[in-house]
Design a protein around this motif. Structure first.
Motif, mmCIF file in Angstrom:
data_model
loop_
_atom_site.group_PDB
_atom_site.id
_atom_site.type_symbol
_atom_site.label_atom_id
_atom_site.label_comp_id
_atom_site.label_asym_id
_atom_site.label_seq_id
_atom_site.Cartn_x
_atom_site.Cartn_y
_atom_site.Cartn_z
ATOM 1 N N PHE A 170 22.652 34.215 24.034
ATOM 2 C CA PHE A 170 22.636 34.816 25.367
ATOM 3 C C PHE A 170 21.195 35.148 25.693
ATOM 4 C CE2 PHE A 170 22.509 38.459 28.196
ATOM 5 C CZ PHE A 170 23.505 38.211 29.127
ATOM 6 N N GLN B 51 27.323 39.213 24.630
ATOM 7 C CA GLN B 51 27.204 40.078 25.796
ATOM 8 C C GLN B 51 26.174 41.155 25.491
ATOM 9 O OE1 GLN B 51 30.928 41.625 27.178
ATOM 10 N NE2 GLN B 51 29.992 43.039 28.621
ATOM 11 N N GLU C 273 19.892 34.696 32.375
ATOM 12 C CA GLU C 273 20.933 35.407 33.116
ATOM 13 C C GLU C 273 20.348 36.291 34.229
ATOM 14 O OE1 GLU C 273 24.153 34.900 32.731
ATOM 15 O OE2 GLU C 273 23.722 33.439 31.148
ATOM 16 N N SER D 38 24.690 44.725 25.539
ATOM 17 C CA SER D 38 25.186 46.088 25.701
ATOM 18 C C SER D 38 24.235 46.868 26.609
ATOM 19 C CB SER D 38 25.277 46.781 24.344
ATOM 20 O OG SER D 38 23.971 46.979 23.807
ATOM 21 N N LYS E 178 29.933 38.472 19.542
ATOM 22 C CA LYS E 178 30.065 38.816 20.962
ATOM 23 C C LYS E 178 28.792 38.466 21.719
ATOM 24 C CE LYS E 178 31.444 42.659 23.956
ATOM 25 N NZ LYS E 178 31.798 44.095 23.999
#
Length: 227
Positions: free
Chosen positions: A219, A184, A224, A186, A182
């Motif tokens: 990521f 992403q 981001e 948390s 995943k």
């Protein structure tokens, strides 16, 4: 119809093909066939290896995760052949690590991914690492801070900054892997990052990024805009 490799045309036999045409001319199954040496009464070494690769979607990374016991489930693969396959794949993984270590200066999040993916990208558990840099963004040291389970690991900020002082680091890159794949962050990841970032300011140490690494992707908090 099954035909033993020794009855094939010479330039189609894996070993001979390797010598005549070079290693790049061989398929993955042909290279594996050289490792195991022989197949079974009804299946050549190449055919056996084609079947093994097909079970892993022709993906060497997936194949490398098979245990010795799982490899031995294939008829024609005994313990010695299974260990040979596993050892070859592990050598390939270590070569990737050594190639990544040649990198001395971090210029992007992709650099970090290429450096660390061979180390933590394929693990079944989560690990938290820190890369320590000097003021030219050159790598001084990298360290595993903690090792946990499938869903998380605890991080002690005191350990992180203690190592930073020991190596006179002026900047850090935080990173951990997500075994789930995943990509992403948390809320716990974000909170940890902000707490470490706040602590680092008073110590005059800059946190450049926090990167989450999976098997094939990454990521970046910095990319981001989270940092």
């Amino acid at each position: 119809m099954y035909m033993p490799i020794n009855q094939w045309a010479e330039d189609d036999r894996p070993r001979e093909k390797f010598l005549l045409k070079g290693k790049a001319a061989l398929s993955d199954s042909e290279l594996l066939a050289i490792l195991i040496g022989s197949g079974t009464r009804n299946e050549s070494a190449v055919q056996l290896c084609q079947r093994i690769l097909a079970s892993s979607n022709h993906n060497l990374t997936i194949l490398s995760k098979l245990s010795i016991a799982q490899l031995m489930q294939f008829k024609g693969i005994g313990e010695a052949k299974a260990i040979t396959i596993a050892a070859a794949l592990e050598l390939g993984r270590r070569r990737r690590v050594e190639e990544a270590v040649v990198l001395e200066k971090i210029t992007s999040s992709k650099d970090v991914f290429e450096l660390m993916q061979p180390i933590i990208g394929e693990l079944a558990h989560e690990e938290f690492w820190v890369i320590y840099l000097n003021n030219a963004n050159k790598i001084i040291y990298k360290s595993q801070i903690s090792k946990g389970g499938i869903t998380g690991t605890l991080v002690d900020s005191r350990v992180i900054f203690k190592i930073a002082f020991e190596y006179n680091a002026t900047a850090l890159i935080l990173l951990h892997n997500h075994p789930s794949g995943k990509l992403q962050a948390s809320q716990a990841d974000i909170t940890l990052t902000k707490n470490l970032q706040q602590a680092s300011k008073s110590l005059e140490i800059q946190i450049l990024d926090h990167i989450i690494i999976t098997e094939n992707h990454y990521f970046s908090f910095a990319d981001e805009g989270i940092l």
